[in-house]
Enzyme design. Structure first.
Site: not given
Ligand code: ASP
Length: 299
Positions: A168, A198-199
């Site tokens: 990300t 996701g977050d």
């Molecule tokens: N936080 C991101 C998600 O869960 C993934 C990541 O940070 O690589 O979608």
């Protein structure tokens, strides 16, 4: 070649910090990661020149990393279990707590710009899937063939079940008016179920900005980050003049202990100081701030 920073950052300190995800493999193409985050920090810094806005800086920085195939956002996003791209992004401006986000989008090259348009439109905070695509068309963003976002690298990762490929991207900036903004963009987790959000799409979890306190962008196990509302809670640790690196470390400890997941975050406080921490082997980071003549890229 490092570019000269804008000369007109007089007055309040301005700064921009970017990350390229807490799942980077330290043994795999470090130079490429360094060059990528450095270019993103410089793009953000350029946007801050001439009294530019923090919001423009974080959008510009994140777009550079979305366009870079090595990072898990935009082109180069990881694939769902169905072999498709579904991207999440969010952006926030901390003066008015204005925010916008999109989830499970596949037809835009730069989800962060779509999130910004949602924010600027002011009617909603989060748009998903086809509703988000329809909004993109309505505001004139070009339609992008999802196949163009898929790289051979991510096809191979899905095929070999690479278990934990996070990458990300995010940026946080403060401008010389004291406004703080934060932005995060991702393809999510490799092999995720189609429809999983996701977050990175959730304000308070992956992204938060409050100009009185600071701004945060997170990366890592999204379900764990959501459980502890990580971005907003990281700001609690800045209250009472907390040190940025200590605040970031305390928040990552919370993620690991209470959230039961690994990850990292970057932050900027209201004095323009940057901080970061992570619990994984590597999280590429770069920052630029008043007083530096080139970005710091500490890995
Ligand atoms: N936080 C991101 C998600 O869960 C993934 C990541 O940070 O690589 O979608």
């Amino acid at each position: 070649m490092a570019m000269a920073p804008p000369r007109d950052h007089a007055g309040r300190a301005s700064a921009v910090i970017v990350h390229g995800g807490a799942g980077a493999d330290p043994a795999d193409g470090r130079d490429e990661l360094r060059a990528g985050v450095q270019a993103a920090a410089l793009a953000g810094w350029r946007a801050l020149g001439g009294g530019g806005r923090a919001l423009d800086a974080v959008e510009a920085a994140v777009r550079v990393l979305e366009d870079h195939p090595r990072f898990n956002a935009g082109r180069g996003s990881v694939l769902t279990s169905a072999g498709t791209v579904e991207m999440d992004a969010s952006i926030m401006e901390g003066d008015r707590l204005a925010c916008g986000a999109v989830a499970a989008v596949s037809r835009v090259a730069n989800p962060i710009t779509l999130a910004r348009r949602v924010m600027d439109d002011e009617r909603h905070v989060l748009l998903v899937g086809d509703g988000a695509h329809a909004f993109a068309r309505a505001v004139g963003l070009p339609d992008c063939d999802p196949a163009l976002l898929i790289t051979d690298r991510q096809r191979a990762r899905l095929a070999t079940h690479v278990p934990d490929s996070r990458g990300t991207v995010g940026a946080v900036a403060i401008d010389r008016h004291g406004t703080i903004a934060a932005a995060t963009s991702t393809g999510g987790m490799v092999g995720k179920r189609p429809g999983r959000v996701g977050d990175s799409a959730l304000i308070g979890c992956g992204t938060y900005a409050d100009s009185a306190l600071g701004g945060v962008s997170c990366t890592g196990a999204g379900e764990a980050i959501i459980r502890v509302v990580l971005a907003r809670r990281a700001l609690d640790h800045l209250q009472g003049d907390g040190e940025p690196d200590a605040a970031a470390r305390a928040a990552v400890d919370l993620l690991v202990k209470q959230g039961r997941g690994e990850g990292g975050l970057i932050l900027v406080d209201a004095r323009g100081r940057v901080g970061y921490a992570y619990s994984t082997p590597l999280m590429p980071v770069a920052w630029m701030s008043s007083g530096l003549d080139a970005p710091r890229v500490p890995f």
